[in-house]
Design a protein around this motif. Sequence first.
Motif, PDB file in Angstrom:
ATOM      1  N   VAL A 184       0.840  -1.208   0.000  1.00  0.00           N
ATOM      2  CA  VAL A 184       0.000   0.000   0.000  1.00  0.00           C
ATOM      3  C   VAL A 184       0.873   1.255   0.000  1.00  0.00           C
ATOM      4  O   VAL A 184       0.604   2.224  -0.741  1.00  0.00           O
ATOM      5  N   THR A 272      -7.503  -3.893  -4.187  1.00  0.00           N
ATOM      6  CA  THR A 272      -6.747  -2.641  -4.141  1.00  0.00           C
ATOM      7  C   THR A 272      -5.292  -2.869  -4.550  1.00  0.00           C
ATOM      8  O   THR A 272      -4.729  -2.117  -5.366  1.00  0.00           O
ATOM      9  N   MET A 273      -4.684  -3.906  -4.008  1.00  0.00           N
ATOM     10  CA  MET A 273      -3.275  -4.160  -4.306  1.00  0.00           C
ATOM     11  C   MET A 273      -3.087  -4.598  -5.755  1.00  0.00           C
ATOM     12  O   MET A 273      -2.124  -4.197  -6.414  1.00  0.00           O
TER      13      MET A 273
END
Length: 667
Positions: A184, A272-273
């Motif tokens: 992140v 998300t990653m």
Amino acid sequence: MPATDLLKRVVLGRALRSDRASEQELPKTLALPIFASDPLSSVAYATQEVLVVLTLAGTAYLFLTPYLAAGVFLLLTIVVLSYRQLVHAYPSGGGDYEVANVNLGPAAGVTVASALLVDYVMTVAVSISAGVDNMLSAVPSLVPHRVLLAVVFIALLAALNLRGVKESGKLFAVPTYGFVVGIVVMIAWGLARTAFGSTPEAESATWFIRPEDNHSQLAGLALLFFVLRAFSSGCTALTGVEAIANGVPAFRKPKSKNAASTLALMGGIAMTMFVGITALALITKVRYVEPANLCNLVGFPGDCTVDAQKTVIAQVATAVFGQGPMFYYIATVTALILILAANTAFNGFPLLGSILAKDRFLPRQLHNRGDRLVYSNGVLLLAITAGVLVVAFHADVTRLIQLYIIGVFTSFTFGQTGMVRHWTRLLRASDVTPQQRGQMRRSRAINFTGAVATGLVLVIVTVTKFTHGAWIVLVAMPVLYVLMRGINRHYTNVSAELAVSDDETVVLPSRNHAVVLVSKIHGPTLKALAAAKATRPHDLTAVTVAVDDEESRALQAEWDRRGIDVPLVILASPYREITKPVLDHIRSIGLKSPRDVISVYIPEYVVGHWWEQLLHNQSALRLKGRLLYQPNVMVTSVPYQLHSSVGRVPGDEDWSAPGSARRPGGT
């Protein structure tokens, strides 16, 4: 404490009581790293696998990457939502297997089970190999030891899981959360640099990729097939999503709610990653090819026949952070999470194996818990199978990945189809309230969408990867299916044969004939004779085999001199066999008295050291094994402990005397 027990306690820890099983249940903070490490780690190589396929045609088709990533993102969203319905409906831990078995029938259930078992094995092999790849990106000097490192990591994971689920979870939590935080931060920092005009650039950005001959000009169906193959490779990001559905019993109460929450959290983080890493790979212009095509990478600074590329995530980390501490942090936590991602399979495989063993589709030993309340036989079986695969494929991720996701999407498709039938059946019930009916319809719509989407991907994966090694899985799954159905048939037949009706009574035998096997007169022989007399048989005889006529005459003379009040029968054996004359003699007694019981006593002594056992043959074991198949015959071993065996675990029995090998009744 014996050395073996001491070693076992050091490796596994102290044994746990059965009533402490609840202490091994997991809070969400530990369940996430245990069950979600596989899908979270898959993002470390999912983007890479898309680029590997697209770069077969050079760099011309890299513009397709965002569209393929969007397709994977959408599919992952659908699958996560679908499995949230499943964990609420089937919290027992059977996952796709239970859903298919209950709603589609045993044949579908066993098909899903075979797919999941293959998938778990591949999870270990691929995750460990990918982890070693990232380690080699940071330490290239270890490249020659790739396979050895992978095997060692599999062994370490097996040992950790044998210590218990909760204990291993505490160890795995740090690298998992460390990986999430690191990725992140890398995504945020890379996008921030790009937004402020300092766009990072990968070390391979200026390299040119020479397209393969059959990929230089693609059009029509060839182009469609090429794009679908790249998409199917990106679908590796979905692997491991089903693990939470299979591990619901390991969660703390309320189990279904906690499992569903963990699943949603895992899906959000993974998506998300995956999107972030793919975006950074495009921004930094990463170039990556199959290891076998490394020589097509024009500009590669090393020896393309020996050296290895840095992985995509390692190249992105270098571009964003430079070759500094953060690069090594990303490389380290990525390698760790990929290696520990195999832990998802080490939790799922033994649990599924236990359920299948309970349902009589696998050997019952897989249903037994070990000292630490884990299904240790399943852990060992998984480790051995994955280790064999890693060695066979030289820990090559690109080769192993082709075998990977067919099993995943087979279980996805059957599971979601079963859920559609589950909701349809419940909707037909008369006692369903309008509110419940609306919720069930929404759940059915979600599962129907999941079934269609994963079924389509299953077809794509099968077609596009068949010639690249996926055929092996398509052979292994039917073989497992046939094997499990055969095991089930065996257990069913045995149960039917052993079943006792309510009016069935035990019929007592007419008489008991006792037979003591003798080779010479010594302590074990006299003890066996005494044991046989104590049972008060109808008749008692001693039997020896005349391998050597002179020894047999000496034995008879000693027998008479001592006045032993048991008849000694000497069986002729001109060809020096032991087993056949004894079996023929026992059979002859049985033919004369079919309703009688024959009790065979084998005197033996017990040695105290393993190396002493090697000094004696195992003819007693062979004879016992043959006698077990004789009707109305019972075999009794009469042990005679030597001083060296006191306080030790008894060794293998042996009844052949030194100097007169293969003769019953001695040592």
